[in-house]
Write a protein that holds these residues in place. Structure first.
Motif, PDB file in Angstrom:
ATOM      1  N   THR A 124       9.477   2.970  -6.451  1.00  0.00           N
ATOM      2  CA  THR A 124       8.694   2.349  -7.504  1.00  0.00           C
ATOM      3  C   THR A 124       7.288   2.124  -6.951  1.00  0.00           C
ATOM      4  OG1 THR A 124       9.567   0.173  -6.864  1.00  0.00           O
ATOM      5  CG2 THR A 124      10.603   1.256  -8.742  1.00  0.00           C
ATOM      6  N   GLY A 125       6.334   1.926  -7.858  1.00  0.00           N
ATOM      7  CA  GLY A 125       4.987   1.706  -7.380  1.00  0.00           C
ATOM      8  C   GLY A 125       3.976   1.643  -8.496  1.00  0.00           C
ATOM      9  N   PHE A 126       2.724   1.644  -8.074  1.00  0.00           N
ATOM     10  CA  PHE A 126       1.626   1.503  -9.022  1.00  0.00           C
ATOM     11  C   PHE A 126       0.414   2.226  -8.459  1.00  0.00           C
ATOM     12  CE2 PHE A 126      -1.421  -0.471 -11.817  1.00  0.00           C
ATOM     13  CZ  PHE A 126      -0.681  -0.753 -12.956  1.00  0.00           C
ATOM     14  N   LEU A 127      -0.286   2.964  -9.330  1.00  0.00           N
ATOM     15  CA  LEU A 127      -1.494   3.698  -8.967  1.00  0.00           C
ATOM     16  C   LEU A 127      -2.646   3.221  -9.846  1.00  0.00           C
ATOM     17  CD1 LEU A 127      -2.984   6.138  -7.581  1.00  0.00           C
ATOM     18  CD2 LEU A 127      -2.217   7.503  -9.548  1.00  0.00           C
ATOM     19  N   HIS A 128      -3.758   2.927  -9.205  1.00  0.00           N
ATOM     20  CA  HIS A 128      -4.983   2.613  -9.940  1.00  0.00           C
ATOM     21  C   HIS A 128      -6.005   3.690  -9.601  1.00  0.00           C
ATOM     22  CE1 HIS A 128      -8.111   0.320 -11.920  1.00  0.00           C
ATOM     23  NE2 HIS A 128      -8.883   0.625 -10.883  1.00  0.00           N
ATOM     24  N   ALA A 129      -6.655   4.214 -10.646  1.00  0.00           N
ATOM     25  CA  ALA A 129      -7.660   5.261 -10.464  1.00  0.00           C
ATOM     26  C   ALA A 129      -8.989   4.833 -11.072  1.00  0.00           C
ATOM     27  CB  ALA A 129      -7.186   6.554 -11.119  1.00  0.00           C
ATOM     28  N   GLU A 130     -10.027   5.028 -10.303  1.00  0.00           N
ATOM     29  CA  GLU A 130     -11.395   4.851 -10.772  1.00  0.00           C
ATOM     30  C   GLU A 130     -12.165   6.080 -10.322  1.00  0.00           C
ATOM     31  OE1 GLU A 130     -13.206   1.192  -9.504  1.00  0.00           O
ATOM     32  OE2 GLU A 130     -11.523  -0.010 -10.216  1.00  0.00           O
ATOM     33  N   GLU A 131     -13.375   6.217 -10.796  1.00  0.00           N
ATOM     34  CA  GLU A 131     -14.202   7.328 -10.347  1.00  0.00           C
ATOM     35  C   GLU A 131     -14.375   7.220  -8.835  1.00  0.00           C
ATOM     36  OE1 GLU A 131     -15.649  10.815 -10.991  1.00  0.00           O
ATOM     37  OE2 GLU A 131     -15.185   9.594 -12.741  1.00  0.00           O
ATOM     38  N   GLY A 132     -13.819   8.174  -8.104  1.00  0.00           N
ATOM     39  CA  GLY A 132     -13.939   8.199  -6.651  1.00  0.00           C
ATOM     40  C   GLY A 132     -13.003   7.279  -5.895  1.00  0.00           C
ATOM     41  N   LEU A 133     -11.994   6.702  -6.542  1.00  0.00           N
ATOM     42  CA  LEU A 133     -11.121   5.745  -5.859  1.00  0.00           C
ATOM     43  C   LEU A 133      -9.694   5.798  -6.401  1.00  0.00           C
ATOM     44  CD1 LEU A 133     -10.767   3.181  -3.996  1.00  0.00           C
ATOM     45  CD2 LEU A 133     -11.306   1.842  -6.057  1.00  0.00           C
ATOM     46  N   PHE A 134      -8.741   5.867  -5.490  1.00  0.00           N
ATOM     47  CA  PHE A 134      -7.331   5.610  -5.785  1.00  0.00           C
ATOM     48  C   PHE A 134      -6.887   4.436  -4.929  1.00  0.00           C
ATOM     49  CE2 PHE A 134      -6.284  10.345  -6.656  1.00  0.00           C
ATOM     50  CZ  PHE A 134      -6.386  10.187  -8.022  1.00  0.00           C
ATOM     51  N   ILE A 135      -6.088   3.561  -5.506  1.00  0.00           N
ATOM     52  CA  ILE A 135      -5.355   2.548  -4.752  1.00  0.00           C
ATOM     53  C   ILE A 135      -3.919   2.710  -5.190  1.00  0.00           C
ATOM     54  CG2 ILE A 135      -5.008   0.098  -4.277  1.00  0.00           C
ATOM     55  CD1 ILE A 135      -7.904  -0.334  -5.253  1.00  0.00           C
ATOM     56  N   GLN A 136      -3.018   2.890  -4.232  1.00  0.00           N
ATOM     57  CA  GLN A 136      -1.625   3.098  -4.590  1.00  0.00           C
ATOM     58  C   GLN A 136      -0.715   2.249  -3.718  1.00  0.00           C
ATOM     59  OE1 GLN A 136      -0.018   7.119  -4.400  1.00  0.00           O
ATOM     60  NE2 GLN A 136       1.409   6.590  -6.013  1.00  0.00           N
ATOM     61  N   TYR A 137       0.278   1.668  -4.387  1.00  0.00           N
ATOM     62  CA  TYR A 137       1.349   0.900  -3.744  1.00  0.00           C
ATOM     63  C   TYR A 137       2.646   1.634  -4.033  1.00  0.00           C
ATOM     64  CZ  TYR A 137       4.690  -2.842  -2.848  1.00  0.00           C
ATOM     65  OH  TYR A 137       5.737  -3.590  -2.371  1.00  0.00           O
ATOM     66  N   LEU A 138       3.471   1.831  -2.996  1.00  0.00           N
ATOM     67  CA  LEU A 138       4.781   2.456  -3.136  1.00  0.00           C
ATOM     68  C   LEU A 138       5.809   1.621  -2.391  1.00  0.00           C
ATOM     69  CD1 LEU A 138       3.607   6.086  -2.384  1.00  0.00           C
ATOM     70  CD2 LEU A 138       4.579   5.314  -4.567  1.00  0.00           C
ATOM     71  N   GLU A 139       7.033   1.578  -2.926  1.00  0.00           N
ATOM     72  CA  GLU A 139       8.108   0.826  -2.277  1.00  0.00           C
ATOM     73  C   GLU A 139       9.425   1.575  -2.456  1.00  0.00           C
ATOM     74  OE1 GLU A 139       7.783  -2.945  -4.270  1.00  0.00           O
ATOM     75  OE2 GLU A 139       8.367  -2.110  -6.191  1.00  0.00           O
ATOM     76  N   GLY A 140      10.274   1.474  -1.443  1.00  0.00           N
ATOM     77  CA  GLY A 140      11.574   2.114  -1.503  1.00  0.00           C
ATOM     78  C   GLY A 140      12.139   2.319  -0.111  1.00  0.00           C
ATOM     79  N   SER A 141      13.126   3.156  -0.039  1.00  0.00           N
ATOM     80  CA  SER A 141      13.773   3.461   1.236  1.00  0.00           C
ATOM     81  C   SER A 141      12.784   4.147   2.172  1.00  0.00           C
ATOM     82  CB  SER A 141      14.966   4.384   0.993  1.00  0.00           C
ATOM     83  OG  SER A 141      15.414   4.926   2.214  1.00  0.00           O
ATOM     84  N   PRO A 142      12.748   3.732   3.437  1.00  0.00           N
ATOM     85  CA  PRO A 142      11.827   4.378   4.379  1.00  0.00           C
ATOM     86  C   PRO A 142      12.123   5.871   4.552  1.00  0.00           C
ATOM     87  CG  PRO A 142      13.262   2.817   5.525  1.00  0.00           C
ATOM     88  CD  PRO A 142      13.501   2.642   4.061  1.00  0.00           C
ATOM     89  N   ASP A 143      13.366   6.281   4.304  1.00  0.00           N
ATOM     90  CA  ASP A 143      13.722   7.696   4.439  1.00  0.00           C
ATOM     91  C   ASP A 143      12.982   8.587   3.455  1.00  0.00           C
ATOM     92  OD1 ASP A 143      15.493   6.853   6.377  1.00  0.00           O
ATOM     93  OD2 ASP A 143      17.244   6.962   5.077  1.00  0.00           O
TER      94      ASP A 143
END
Length: 141
Positions: A36-55
């Motif tokens: 699961t996670g969340f992505l934010h996009a702006e002109e010239g920028l991504f910020i992304q959070y991801l979570e789950g099994s390390p595998d």
């Protein structure tokens, strides 16, 4: 369960066909992988959070380094998490119509530049963007 959050320089425009493809494919793949996670996009920028099994989380992060739709990945933070922060989002998405990262930093961090944002500032920003969408305050399109 582990999480990671990064910032990168986006080479595709927010709400473009290429950016939309990132979200649609990520939603499908993350559901299959248990991420699961969340992505934010702006002109010239991504910020992304991801979570789950390390595998599955860390191999995905490694693949992101070779994705030609962004460059200059900077890991803002990672660690273990007891429960999912974005459990309702296989891949949530926001852009500047929901919230602007620089404006957010100006409110909470006294005009800090986006390149200076901490892990907690980026995570709080994504949580606020997700809440605005959940509450219907902002339209994802």
């Amino acid at each position: 369960m582990e999480y990671l959050i990064y910032r990168s320089r986006a080479l595709v425009a927010p709400r473009s066909a290429a950016c939309d493809s990132i979200v649609v494919v990520s939603q499908r793949n993350n559901t299959l992988l248990g991420l699961t996670g969340f992505l934010h996009a702006e002109e010239g920028l991504f910020i992304q959070y991801l979570e789950g099994s390390p595998d599955v989380l860390w191999p995905l992060y490694e693949r992101l380094h070779s994705d030609l739709r962004h460059t200059d990945l900077v890991m803002l933070g990672h660690g273990t998490v007891g429960r999912r922060r974005f459990s309702d989002w296989s891949m949530g998405y926001s852009s500047t119509n929901v919230l602007v990262f620089e404006d957010f930093l100006g409110e909470v961090s006294f005009k800090k530049q986006t390149e200076q944002a901490s892990c907690s500032e980026a995570l709080t920003f994504l949580a606020v963007a997700a809440a605005r969408l959940d509450l219907g305050i902002s339209d994802p399109l």
